[in-house]
Design an enzyme around this catalytic site. Sequence first.
Site, PDB file in Angstrom:
ATOM      1  N   SER A 117      45.205  17.771  39.508  1.00  0.00           N
ATOM      2  CA  SER A 117      44.627  18.477  40.539  1.00  0.00           C
ATOM      3  C   SER A 117      43.346  18.208  40.575  1.00  0.00           C
ATOM      4  O   SER A 117      42.684  19.010  41.635  1.00  0.00           O
ATOM      5  CB  SER A 117      45.058  19.739  39.858  1.00  0.00           C
ATOM      6  OG  SER A 117      44.582  20.103  38.653  1.00  0.00           O
ATOM      7  N   HIS A 138      49.900  15.950  45.004  1.00  0.00           N
ATOM      8  CA  HIS A 138      49.576  17.370  44.249  1.00  0.00           C
ATOM      9  C   HIS A 138      50.429  18.270  44.744  1.00  0.00           C
ATOM     10  O   HIS A 138      50.055  18.737  45.969  1.00  0.00           O
ATOM     11  CB  HIS A 138      47.996  17.392  44.641  1.00  0.00           C
ATOM     12  CG  HIS A 138      47.515  18.694  43.784  1.00  0.00           C
ATOM     13  ND1 HIS A 138      46.279  19.259  44.256  1.00  0.00           N
ATOM     14  CD2 HIS A 138      47.872  19.437  42.736  1.00  0.00           C
ATOM     15  CE1 HIS A 138      46.110  20.348  43.659  1.00  0.00           C
ATOM     16  NE2 HIS A 138      47.041  20.435  42.568  1.00  0.00           N
ATOM     17  N   GLU A 150      49.425  18.111  48.666  1.00  0.00           N
ATOM     18  CA  GLU A 150      48.323  17.432  48.916  1.00  0.00           C
ATOM     19  C   GLU A 150      48.470  16.097  48.538  1.00  0.00           C
ATOM     20  O   GLU A 150      48.668  15.758  47.348  1.00  0.00           O
ATOM     21  CB  GLU A 150      47.307  18.004  48.258  1.00  0.00           C
ATOM     22  CG  GLU A 150      45.934  17.734  48.594  1.00  0.00           C
ATOM     23  CD  GLU A 150      44.630  18.437  47.971  1.00  0.00           C
ATOM     24  OE1 GLU A 150      44.811  18.798  46.495  1.00  0.00           O
ATOM     25  OE2 GLU A 150      43.449  18.465  48.481  1.00  0.00           O
ATOM     26  N   ASN A 188      41.195  22.217  45.216  1.00  0.00           N
ATOM     27  CA  ASN A 188      40.622  22.587  44.200  1.00  0.00           C
ATOM     28  C   ASN A 188      39.169  22.696  44.402  1.00  0.00           C
ATOM     29  O   ASN A 188      38.373  23.405  43.897  1.00  0.00           O
ATOM     30  CB  ASN A 188      40.914  21.891  42.969  1.00  0.00           C
ATOM     31  CG  ASN A 188      42.338  22.715  42.286  1.00  0.00           C
ATOM     32  OD1 ASN A 188      42.403  23.809  42.427  1.00  0.00           O
ATOM     33  ND2 ASN A 188      43.102  21.794  42.088  1.00  0.00           N
TER      34      ASN A 188
END
Length: 294
Positions: A117, A138, A150, A188
């Site tokens: 992540s 991801h 992602e 993130n």
Amino acid sequence: MNISVIGAGQMGNGIAHVFAQNGHQVTLIDIAQAGLDKGLSTIGKNLDRQVAKGVLTEAQKQETLARIATNTDLSAGVKQAELVVEAATENVDLKLKIFKDLDTNAPKGCILATNTSSISITRIAASTVRPDQVIGMHFMNPVPVMKLVEIIRGYDTSDAVTKTVVDLSTAIGKVPVTVNDYAGFVANRILMPMINEAIETLFQGVGGVAEIDSIMKLGMAHPMGPLQLADFIGLDTCVAILRVLHEGLGNPKYAPCPLLVQMVTAGKLGAKAGEGFYQYTAGNKDLVVAPAFR
Ligand code: CAA
């Protein structure tokens, strides 16, 4: 496609579930048989939800489960793989070791993807002799529900590998979005500072747990408030990601809030540990604020 998934935890079992449901042969790999059994049992329960809703038939559920093999030995479990998706704990040393092992044991043309992540894809790729075949894939939690994948290109990731992974993500019903490789990528880089700021807001006494989450749910139409979401992701994972952002981008604004660090030290890791900002008891779907915040 023959796909091996490393790690049978929250993310790994969801990734295996989605690939198998879409016709791929999956080998789920974990170090302990108990972890694999738990992962398979979670997949079974999540497939049951889909059967109950009429999205899948009982026969399709059984076919999906039949497409998932398990292995506690990484070298044996990746021998036939065309794609490996690593979904182990968010720990850089562990991931570097796994990728070294994958590079030795997976067939030459096999794509090596990581569900990290936040950790640099370029750094993970550098532990192999095939950095052009290493890519970030991801997925979001819960994997069977969330549409996004992602896709993160490392410094050397080839166009052909990116296209294969983008096409595969689309074929399993997800929406791939491709970004570049800087700490935290996009998801993130934006989500964790929001969660950290929510915890800082609690720490400073600006609002309580329920108030902060209600404001973000009702005012911003988020399905979960940031504190509930932190519990759902795991507070240890939140700290790990914030540390990667802090170290990788060098800006003090990414330092994890002392309250978050303290909670992780105390073992209050969120839903999986039974307590974080909320208290979780089996079978209870109501949100109960943890004793420390009442
Ligand atoms: N497997 C399969 N289906 C699932 C599921 C699972 N694990 N979890 C929930 N579902 C399904 C339910 O069956 C239900 O389906 P229907 O609407 O078709 O009936 C639907 O999802 C909604 O579930 P619930 O009714 O049980 O609960 P809810 O409405 O509160 O939704 C939620 C649950 C989907 C998790 C929702 O609260 C949500 O979207 N939360 C935010 C999730 C999020 O932000 N995820 C990203 C986290 S960040 C991340 O993953 C990346 C990272 O690097 C940290």
